[in-house]
Design a protein around this motif. Structure first.
Motif, mmCIF file in Angstrom:
data_model
loop_
_atom_site.group_PDB
_atom_site.id
_atom_site.type_symbol
_atom_site.label_atom_id
_atom_site.label_comp_id
_atom_site.label_asym_id
_atom_site.label_seq_id
_atom_site.Cartn_x
_atom_site.Cartn_y
_atom_site.Cartn_z
ATOM 1 N N UNK A 162 -15.487 2.107 0.781
ATOM 2 C CA UNK A 162 -14.252 1.403 0.445
ATOM 3 C C UNK A 162 -14.126 1.383 -1.065
ATOM 4 N N UNK A 163 -12.973 1.822 -1.549
ATOM 5 C CA UNK A 163 -12.733 1.856 -2.999
ATOM 6 C C UNK A 163 -11.595 0.927 -3.329
ATOM 7 N N UNK A 164 -11.762 0.136 -4.357
ATOM 8 C CA UNK A 164 -10.633 -0.696 -4.800
ATOM 9 C C UNK A 164 -9.629 0.200 -5.506
ATOM 10 N N UNK A 165 -8.342 -0.030 -5.201
ATOM 11 C CA UNK A 165 -7.319 0.785 -5.876
ATOM 12 C C UNK A 165 -6.405 -0.085 -6.726
ATOM 13 N N UNK A 166 -6.632 -1.381 -6.729
ATOM 14 C CA UNK A 166 -5.814 -2.279 -7.539
ATOM 15 C C UNK A 166 -6.014 -3.680 -7.018
ATOM 16 N N UNK A 167 -5.307 -4.617 -7.617
ATOM 17 C CA UNK A 167 -5.440 -6.005 -7.182
ATOM 18 C C UNK A 167 -4.973 -6.146 -5.735
ATOM 19 N N UNK A 168 -5.892 -6.561 -4.870
ATOM 20 C CA UNK A 168 -5.539 -6.781 -3.471
ATOM 21 C C UNK A 168 -5.267 -5.494 -2.694
ATOM 22 N N UNK A 215 -6.954 -1.484 -1.509
ATOM 23 C CA UNK A 215 -8.158 -0.648 -1.454
ATOM 24 C C UNK A 215 -7.932 0.547 -0.558
ATOM 25 N N UNK A 216 -8.846 1.496 -0.637
ATOM 26 C CA UNK A 216 -8.741 2.752 0.119
ATOM 27 C C UNK A 216 -9.994 2.917 0.968
ATOM 28 N N UNK A 217 -9.791 3.390 2.212
ATOM 29 C CA UNK A 217 -10.919 3.737 3.073
ATOM 30 C C UNK A 217 -11.161 5.236 2.938
ATOM 31 N N UNK A 218 -12.358 5.612 2.519
ATOM 32 C CA UNK A 218 -12.696 7.029 2.351
ATOM 33 C C UNK A 218 -13.693 7.431 3.431
ATOM 34 N N UNK A 219 -13.314 8.409 4.256
ATOM 35 C CA UNK A 219 -14.171 8.843 5.363
ATOM 36 C C UNK A 219 -14.479 10.322 5.152
ATOM 37 N N UNK A 220 -15.754 10.694 5.170
ATOM 38 C CA UNK A 220 -16.147 12.060 4.825
ATOM 39 C C UNK A 220 -16.512 12.937 6.019
ATOM 40 N N UNK A 280 0.840 -1.192 0.000
ATOM 41 C CA UNK A 280 0.000 0.000 0.000
ATOM 42 C C UNK A 280 0.879 1.247 0.000
ATOM 43 N N UNK A 281 0.356 2.330 -0.533
ATOM 44 C CA UNK A 281 1.094 3.584 -0.575
ATOM 45 C C UNK A 281 1.138 4.206 0.837
ATOM 46 N N UNK A 282 2.321 4.221 1.468
ATOM 47 C CA UNK A 282 2.386 4.692 2.856
ATOM 48 C C UNK A 282 2.195 6.207 2.955
ATOM 49 N N UNK A 283 2.315 6.896 1.851
ATOM 50 C CA UNK A 283 2.245 8.368 1.904
ATOM 51 C C UNK A 283 0.838 8.895 1.701
ATOM 52 N N UNK A 322 -7.037 4.254 10.537
ATOM 53 C CA UNK A 322 -7.379 5.563 9.972
ATOM 54 C C UNK A 322 -7.293 6.651 11.048
ATOM 55 N N UNK A 323 -7.901 6.398 12.196
ATOM 56 C CA UNK A 323 -7.984 7.425 13.241
ATOM 57 C C UNK A 323 -6.628 7.636 13.926
ATOM 58 N N UNK A 324 -5.948 6.510 14.277
ATOM 59 C CA UNK A 324 -4.739 6.640 15.106
ATOM 60 C C UNK A 324 -3.453 6.723 14.298
ATOM 61 N N UNK A 325 -3.494 6.248 13.038
ATOM 62 C CA UNK A 325 -2.260 6.306 12.239
ATOM 63 C C UNK A 325 -2.459 7.078 10.952
ATOM 64 N N UNK A 326 -3.625 7.664 10.793
ATOM 65 C CA UNK A 326 -3.935 8.456 9.592
ATOM 66 C C UNK A 326 -3.783 7.668 8.297
ATOM 67 N N UNK A 327 -3.993 6.373 8.376
ATOM 68 C CA UNK A 327 -3.828 5.579 7.153
ATOM 69 C C UNK A 327 -5.144 5.503 6.374
ATOM 70 N N UNK A 328 -5.030 5.464 5.058
ATOM 71 C CA UNK A 328 -6.224 5.284 4.226
ATOM 72 C C UNK A 328 -6.048 4.163 3.209
ATOM 73 N N UNK A 329 -4.786 3.746 2.981
ATOM 74 C CA UNK A 329 -4.536 2.731 1.945
ATOM 75 C C UNK A 329 -4.183 1.400 2.627
ATOM 76 N N UNK A 330 -4.803 0.322 2.125
ATOM 77 C CA UNK A 330 -4.615 -0.985 2.759
ATOM 78 C C UNK A 330 -4.444 -2.076 1.713
ATOM 79 N N UNK A 331 -3.932 -3.219 2.180
ATOM 80 C CA UNK A 331 -3.847 -4.387 1.292
ATOM 81 C C UNK A 331 -4.548 -5.581 1.957
ATOM 82 N N UNK A 332 -5.022 -6.485 1.098
ATOM 83 C CA UNK A 332 -5.617 -7.729 1.614
ATOM 84 C C UNK A 332 -4.617 -8.471 2.485
#
Lengths: 162, 454
Positions: free
Chosen positions: B427-433, B435-440, B331-334, B379-389
């Motif tokens: 949840x949006x798929x961003x590629x094989x395996x 995805x991104x968590x989108x919180x509004x 996943x993209x750490x940035x 998401x809340x504690x590490x500000x992450x939005x990109x994940x992998x299976x």
């Protein structure tokens, strides 16, 4: 024997000519059974003799068996109610049709079709099940020696009148 | 040993579907013939049929003493008649053939007013000795209004071409609808524990029912899964209604307490035809493909074959796609959080069953609930939005077994529940395996010990 009451009481005699589904079975010398649908039935006034009508082209093996050993079982079932009885005989023999038999068969056919339609089933299929060329028919006449209730349920298999 | 029959048994399968009752002639050792009605003659394979054994009667006595029998069967549409010479082999009282017949008999009994009277005691297995086409008047066959072989071909191509599990499920449901004229369908996956199935996709219902669960053995779907065999019912019957089956199983065991009950199963209120087909990956049960119809006798043996063929393709594809999803790029750490707006929403998780509530509204529980909670925490504690299976698989908090199909399916389930129940998290798929968590909206996470009081 002749003085005994007929196996069929009035209600059952009326039942088997009321446009029910009729199927008869016989067996050969090796006890291999065969089976064919009959297209109608007549009961004598004294209720001792029953005649079922079968189309010969459908019943070749069964007719051979009846000729050879005269054993026959006949089951009568009203499709809409599952009410069923079975008759058994050891004296089955061929019988020519009587003048009013075709009219009798036609009337039974209409009742049979109407009954099956109660099950939301197409009437034309029911009619085809018993359709026949009149010249193809033969009667098989017999004196039932036993009759059994066969309506699904706890009393199935009991002799009639038991 | 198999001798070739002059008329193939599978060519007259339509006569073996219980529409017109068959008759069976047998013979007693003393030479007395016997004839009886048989509710169900069931096609087992090219050389065998099974007859419903419902009552102890003369037929029973006869075949045990002398195994030779002859059945008369009819085609339900043309009235064509066949005599089938039979040799009795054995009676089965459990297993796939028995359960298939039991289910079908329940439909026949209900349709003919014999519920409670018709009860399958056993499936009498007979070898077919010969088949005779009895002469007589026959109606013309109805022209087919669809070609199932052509439909299977196109469905298979679409299944094989699917790039992920979500599009695979859509391809199957689309194919059933547009090619097979099947408008009510669902796909269920076997849960990680193997004791229940959960709905992951459906078509043709007001509520998708995604996330709803059914125990193994309950209703048409649960029996198909437990017995690993197709179950097909041609008339309306309460006995196999899944809503009722699920209710009946409630309170009966520990599973009832764990089962997803907040999400109702989708399904027709009164299905007149039902068909459930297991989906296998190799020899492992992965799930069930289920279709239903408001018409009587909508699904025949050919439809069953078609669905089995499609389910085989689906099973293979699920395995391949799940494998592929495990080998994702990192996943993209940035990638950071995107701006949020609106009032803060409290999201609660009850530890006992991983149930998650958004505000006061129930969303999901179980494995999908655990996944969602991990994502929210990161998401809340590490500000992450990109994940992998892959990272979900190895996360001990989610407790996934090694077998991999379910992770992707659970993500689809979570994604759909969010789409249906929550307008600011997706949840949006961003590629094989990946995805991104989108919180509004701003969220606050609250962990609660124990179970939700509902």
């Amino acid at each position: 024997m002749d003085m005994a009451l007929p196996v069929l009481d009035e209600a059952h005699a009326a039942f088997i000519v009321s446009g029910v589904s009729i199927v008869v079975a016989a067996r050969d010398a090796h006890n291999a059974p065969t089976v064919v649908r009959a297209v109608g039935c007549r009961v004598s006034a004294d209720r001792r003799r029953v005649t079922v009508f079968v189309p010969r082209p459908q019943a070749a093996a069964l007719l051979d068996d009846v000729r050879a050993n005269r054993e026959l079982a006949a089951v009568f079932c009203q499709p809409s109610t599952h009410r069923t009885i079975q008759l058994k005989t050891r004296d089955a023999a061929f019988a020519a049709l009587e003048p009013d038999d075709l009219a009798l068969i036609a009337a039974e056919t209409d009742l049979f079709v109407a009954d099956i339609q109660k099950l939301e089933y197409p009437g034309e299929v029911a009619r085809a099940l018993v359709a026949h060329a009149p010249d193809d028919l033969t009667g098989i006449a017999f004196t039932p020696h036993a009759a059994f209730a066969q309506t699904p349920g706890p009393r199935a298999g009991e002799p009639l009148g038991a | 040993m198999p001798n070739r029959l002059p008329i193939a048994l599978d060519a007259i399968r339509e006569c073996l579907d219980g529409t017109i009752p068959a008759q069976l002639a047998t013979c007693a050792p003393d030479g007395t013939p016997n004839v009886t009605y048989v509710s169900e003659v069931h096609f087992v394979d090219g050389q065998h049929v099974a007859l419903s054994f419902q009552f102890f009667n003369k037929t029973r006595e006869n075949i045990l003493a002398h195994p030779r029998a002859t059945a008369l069967v009819n085609h339900p549409d043309t009235a064509a008649r066949y005599r089938i010479g039979l040799h009795y082999l054995r009676t089965e009282t459990a297993g796939p053939v028995f359960e298939s017949m039991k289910a079908k008999l329940a439909g026949i009994a209900s349709h003919t007013g014999m519920s409670g009277v018709f009860r399958l005691r056993g499936a009498d297995i007979y070898r077919v000795l010969d088949i005779e086409h009895v002469p007589g008047i026959e109606l013309p066959t109805r022209p087919a209004n669809r070609n199932l072989l052509a439909a299977i071909r196109v469905c298979s191509q679409r299944v094989t071409a699917s790039v992920d599990l979500a599009s695979l499920f859509e391809a199957v449901l689309d194919g059933l609808e547009s090619l097979c004229d099947i408008h009510h369908a669902m796909i269920l996956m076997l849960a990680e524990q193997g004791d229940r199935l959960y709905t992951v996709a459906s078509r043709g219902y007001a509520q998708s029912g995604v996330g709803s669960e059914i125990p193994l053995g309950a209703g048409v779907i649960g029996v198909a899964a437990r017995e690993r065999t197709p179950i097909r019912i041609t008339y309306l019957t309460n006995e196999y209604a899944y809503s009722r089956a699920v209710r009946a199983s409630m309170g009966a065991d520990e599973l009832a307490a764990k089962l997803e009950t907040e999400i109702p199963l989708p399904g027709l209120a009164e299905p007149r035809s039902q068909l459930a087909v297991p989906i296998f990956g190799g020899s492992r049960l992965l799930g069930v493909l289920y279709v239903e119809s408001p018409e009587n006798r909508r699904f025949g043996y050919d439809d069953e074959d078609a669905l089995v063929a499609v389910a085989a393709q689906v099973g293979t594809a699920i395995g391949a796609l799940a494998q592929a999803a495990e080998h994702s790029e990192p996943a993209n750490p940035h990638a950071g959080r995107t701006p949020v707006s609106g009032a803060q929403v409290t999201i609660r998780r009850y530890a006992e069953n991983d149930s998650v509530f958004i505000g006061d509204d129930y969303l999901i529980k179980g494995v999908a609930g655990a996944i969602f909670w991990k994502l929210l925490r990161d998401y809340v504690y590490e500000s992450r939005t990109e994940f992998t299976n892959r990272e979900l698989r190895v996360d001990p908090a989610i407790r996934l077994p090694d077998v991999s199909e379910n992770l992707e399916a659970r993500l689809i389930l979570l994604q759909r529940r969010l789409a249906e129940r929550c307008d600011f998290v997706r949840i949006e798929k961003t590629g094989r395996g990946r995805f991104r968590l989108c919180v509004g909206r701003p969220v606050k996470l609250v962990e609660v010990a124990g179970a939700a009081a509902r």
